[in-house]
Design a protein around this motif. Structure first.
Motif, PDB file in Angstrom:
ATOM      1  N   GLN A   6       1.070  -3.404  -3.716  1.00 12.54           N
ATOM      2  CA  GLN A   6       1.032  -2.083  -3.088  1.00 12.54           C
ATOM      3  C   GLN A   6       0.060  -2.063  -1.910  1.00 12.54           C
ATOM      4  OE1 GLN A   6       0.077   0.564  -6.302  1.00 12.54           O
ATOM      5  NE2 GLN A   6       2.093   0.388  -7.265  1.00 12.54           N
ATOM      6  N   LEU A   7      -1.050  -2.765  -2.069  1.00 15.89           N
ATOM      7  CA  LEU A   7      -2.010  -2.833  -0.964  1.00 15.89           C
ATOM      8  C   LEU A   7      -1.459  -3.636   0.208  1.00 15.89           C
ATOM      9  CD1 LEU A   7      -5.578  -3.223  -2.483  1.00 15.89           C
ATOM     10  CD2 LEU A   7      -4.521  -1.245  -1.439  1.00 15.89           C
ATOM     11  N   LEU A  50     -11.440   0.157  -1.206  1.00 17.76           N
ATOM     12  CA  LEU A  50     -10.399   1.178  -1.047  1.00 17.76           C
ATOM     13  C   LEU A  50     -11.003   2.530  -0.725  1.00 17.76           C
ATOM     14  CD1 LEU A  50      -7.844   0.288  -3.851  1.00 17.76           C
ATOM     15  CD2 LEU A  50      -7.496   0.183  -1.393  1.00 17.76           C
ATOM     16  N   ARG A  88       0.677  -1.447   2.068  1.00 16.49           N
ATOM     17  CA  ARG A  88      -0.142  -0.517   2.847  1.00 16.49           C
ATOM     18  C   ARG A  88      -0.670  -1.191   4.110  1.00 16.49           C
ATOM     19  NH1 ARG A  88      -5.463   2.925   0.771  1.00 16.49           N
ATOM     20  NH2 ARG A  88      -6.035   3.720   2.847  1.00 16.49           N
ATOM     21  N   ALA A  98      -6.988  -6.362  -1.737  1.00 18.22           N
ATOM     22  CA  ALA A  98      -5.795  -6.962  -2.344  1.00 18.22           C
ATOM     23  C   ALA A  98      -6.128  -8.310  -2.980  1.00 18.22           C
ATOM     24  CB  ALA A  98      -4.705  -7.126  -1.284  1.00 18.22           C
ATOM     25  N   LEU A 105      -8.887  -3.848   3.479  1.00 19.51           N
ATOM     26  CA  LEU A 105      -7.659  -3.759   2.680  1.00 19.51           C
ATOM     27  C   LEU A 105      -7.242  -5.135   2.169  1.00 19.51           C
ATOM     28  CD1 LEU A 105      -5.440  -1.195   4.626  1.00 19.51           C
ATOM     29  CD2 LEU A 105      -6.305  -0.950   2.304  1.00 19.51           C
TER      30      LEU A 105
END
Length: 728
Positions: free
Chosen positions: A457-458, A423, A461, A443, A439
């Motif tokens: 949430q990832l 991240l 994103r 996750a 990413l």
């Protein structure tokens, strides 16, 4: 003069009487003209107009005809007939040089000059009248949102343009010609004649007579050509690039792409504005936008050396200070994109270093950007730092790989460490080619530590950031598609598990509907796409969004390979119609299902249910005969498909059979012994005995018909026949 109210002829009638006034004398027209004047003086405008119209019809080449026609216009105006007045004045253009009237009055130069002046004035008055009316209608249209008024205003603008053009063609040297040219261009623009408007605005812009309308006309040339381009795009005649050409070769270079003529015209119009209109006269504040848009065109059509020079100037001028704005930021990003596309490492390094040294904010009011804040991770100055530290990705991925090989507590620690590092790397350099992969790994690492909410949430994103990205080659594009598809699937699956069905449907539908995933050749992507389609249909049905669910089930049936899935989809389409009480559609759908799967051994239970739904649909529609026929189809389907006793299908068949045989009991319940009035006791006993025997026979017969229901061995429909037999 006789009074027509008393039955006497009117003045107009009397003046045409040859016995009273000879019609062929030289002075006769003057009598007509004077009668009209008398009516006018007495405010009898209708009569005055009628007499004058009669006169100029009889003597169209009389030397006073133009003046009388002008009097007609005045009479209309005095009578509040303004439109008629405009029409009358427009007729004055028929009496100018070269007309039959003009040639007939060559010996009357004074009248000719007067006719010319009247015609000139009429053209101006007509043009201004239509122009002002058009402006009023357009304002009303905007205020009232009335489309009809907009159409009317466009017609008025067209009339105004015609009048302006007629005047300018006849009087090109009029001192007001410059302003009238601008008015002509304005009328053409608002009547949507953009091609002509662009030409007229350009003439005003380039005029050496005056420059009062320089800025306005130069801007309107741009806007007119922009409308021409927009219309061509809408009609499919023009395609404007929104991405630069792909680099080719080694080292990679970009070759310019031919710019369509309309796009070139638009670019030239902007350049002329930038050249001719100084900042002090740029009242609309469009210079910066025109400058940037032309740089963007050069970039998108592959003229990168020219785009580089312009973007560099825009970036340097609009980095910080009062001129700083978003176009400076986009200019830097495009410079960076060009450097990355051509693998120009030195230029990437120079740009990253330069933006950091300058401290660019790209906003006149912004303070220095703090790249440690998450909210600033997409700021160019922060992305520049990421460009200089791209190797951080590799370190983080190495930790992730080590976590996969570890066990127990060490594995958990390594996964958490790798997620943190990944991240951090993405936040410092989100535009890197490895960012989407990082990413996804982050996750997955969070999922491995059971932190599902953070992983979700990832995934969101990934959708937000990876979704808009396009790969530089087919391999990268396939990787991006797979990452994005997995993110949508994971989000949908998690949302469904947490009963957030709307969010689940949203993500499943993206999988099912996206053209991006449809084009993918990756088997994993296609598998997730099929799952997304099926799950969309199921969830939409559960949410009772039946029309949408029907569409998705139909697509499942048409495109998905699994036999069970296809079969269930076709049945659900009909079943939803039945749930919505759309019985004709339910019947049609069930019949379609039966036609396709009636002989499919795996579909036996659904086939029986389909026949049952058809029966219930006929019942709901009050079609008793069709209902009972359909009940028979239920039992026949049960037998034909070989469904076992005690099964769900047996339950439908048992109920259908019970309903079919149940009607006789109601009639028997009215059975009574009626001995009548026999003459002897013996006759009385015989009658009663006979009727009792008959009743017993009927009761046994009715009881026997229920025996067939027992064979289905469904609890409810085993009890029900016993009850009926007992009553019988």
């Amino acid at each position: 003069m006789p009074d027509p109210i008393e039955g006497q002829p009117t003045g107009i009638e009397r003046i045409q009487d040859d016995a009273l006034i000879p019609q062929q004398r030289a002075w006769t027209p003057e009598v007509y003209f004077q009668l009209g004047q008398v009516y006018f003086d007495e405010a009898k405008y209708t009569e005055a107009i009628a007499v004058w119209r009669l006169a100029i019809t009889k003597w169209p080449n009389h030397h006073r005809t133009p003046a009388v026609l002008n009097d007609i216009a005045v009479a209309h105006q005095m009578h509040n007939e303004f439109e008629s007045a405009i029409v009358a004045r427009s007729e004055l253009t028929q009496y100018v040089q070269g007309s039959p009237w003009w040639n007939a009055n060559m010996d009357r130069p004074a009248e000719q000059r007067n006719a010319e002046q009247l015609a000139e004035s009429a053209l101006i008055v007509t043009a201004i009248h239509h122009h002002q009316r058009a402006q009023r209608l357009r304002q009303q249209c905007v205020e009232e949102r009335n489309v009809r008024l907009c159409r009317d205003s466009r017609v008025e603008y067209e009339l105004a343009a015609t009048a302006y053009r007629g005047y300018l063609e006849r009087y090109p040297n009029n001192p007001q010609g410059y302003e009238l040219h601008y008015n002509l261009a304005d009328a053409l623009y608002w009547s949507k004649n953009y091609e002509q408007a662009a030409t007229e605005y350009a003439e005003v812009r380039d005029s050496n007579v005056d420059d009062s309308y320089l800025a306005e006309s130069a801007r309107r040339v741009v806007e007119s050509v922009k409308r021409i381009a927009d219309r061509a795009v809408e009609e499919g005649r023009l395609l404007i690039r929104d991405e630069p050409p792909a680099p080719t070769g080694a080292p990679p270079t970009v070759a310019p792409v031919a710019m369509p003529e309309t796009v070139q015209r638009l670019a030239r119009a902007r350049e002329i504005y930038l050249t001719r209109v100084p900042a002090s006269r740029d009242t609309e504040g469009v210079r910066a936008a025109y400058d940037y848009n032309n740089a963007l065109l050069l970039y998108r059509y592959g003229f990168w050396p020219q785009a580089d020079a312009r973007f560099t100037r825009i970036y340097e001028e609009r980095c910080t200070g009062p001129e700083a704005d978003a176009t400076g930021q986009i200019a830097w990003e495009n410079l960076r994109a060009m450097a990355m596309a051509t693998d120009d490492s030195e230029e990437i390094r120079r740009l990253a270093t330069d933006i950091q040294e300058r401290g660019c904010t790209f906003s006149a009011r912004a303070d220095k950007i703090d790249c440690t804040k998450t909210a600033n991770r997409d700021k160019p100055i922060c992305r520049a730092g990421a460009d200089l530290n791209a190797l951080v990705y590799q370190d983080a991925l190495d930790v992730y790989k080590r976590a996969g090989q570890a066990t127990g507590a060490e594995q958990r620690i390594l996964y958490e460490q790798s997620a943190t590092m990944l991240l951090a790397a993405v936040n410092s350099n989100p535009g890197d080619r490895q960012a989407p992969v990082a990413l996804e790994y982050a996750a997955l690492a969070l999922e491995a530590t059971n932190r599902f909410e953070a992983a979700g949430q990832l995934y969101q994103r990934i959708i937000d950031e990876v979704g808009p990205r396009q790969g530089e080659d087919a391999e990268e594009q396939q990787t991006l598609d797979a990452i994005l598809a997995n993110a949508h699937f994971k989000l949908a699956y998690t949302a469904s598990r947490n009963f957030d069905f709307d969010r689940a449907v949203e993500n499943y539908r993206v999988l099912a509907d996206s053209k991006r995933f449809a084009k993918s050749t990756d088997p994993e992507v296609q598998s997730k796409r099929a799952d997304g389609l099926v799950n969309s249909a199921i969830l939409l049905e559960q949410l009772q969004r039946y029309p949408e669910a029907t569409q998705y089930y139909r697509r499942v049936y048409d495109t998905v390979d699994g036999a069970d899935t296809k079969r269930n989809a076709l049945y659900r389409i009909a079943e939803m119609a039945y749930k919505q009480e759309r019985y004709p559609q339910a019947i049609t759908g069930m019949r379609e299902f039966i036609k396709v799967y009636g002989n499919d051994g795996e579909a036996g239970e659904l086939v029986v249910r389909a026949y049952w739904s058809i029966a219930q649909s006929w019942k709901a529609r009050g079609r008793t005969g069709d209902y009972r026929t359909a009940l028979g189809d239920v039992t026949a389907a049960y037998e034909r498909t070989g469904q076992p006793a005690g099964s769900i299908a047996a339950g439908y068949a048992a109920e259908a059979r019970f309903i079919l045989v149940d009607g006789k009991l109601a009639g028997f319940e009215n059975f009574q012994i009626k001995p009548g009035t026999p003459k002897t006791i013996e006759a009385y006993i015989n009658t009663i005995t006979k009727q009792i025997g008959s009743g017993g026979t009927q009761a046994q017969s009715i009881a026997n018909v229920y025996e067939v229901v027992f064979a289905y061995r469904r609890p409810r429909w085993t009890i029900a026949p016993y009850v009926r037999q007992g009553r019988a």
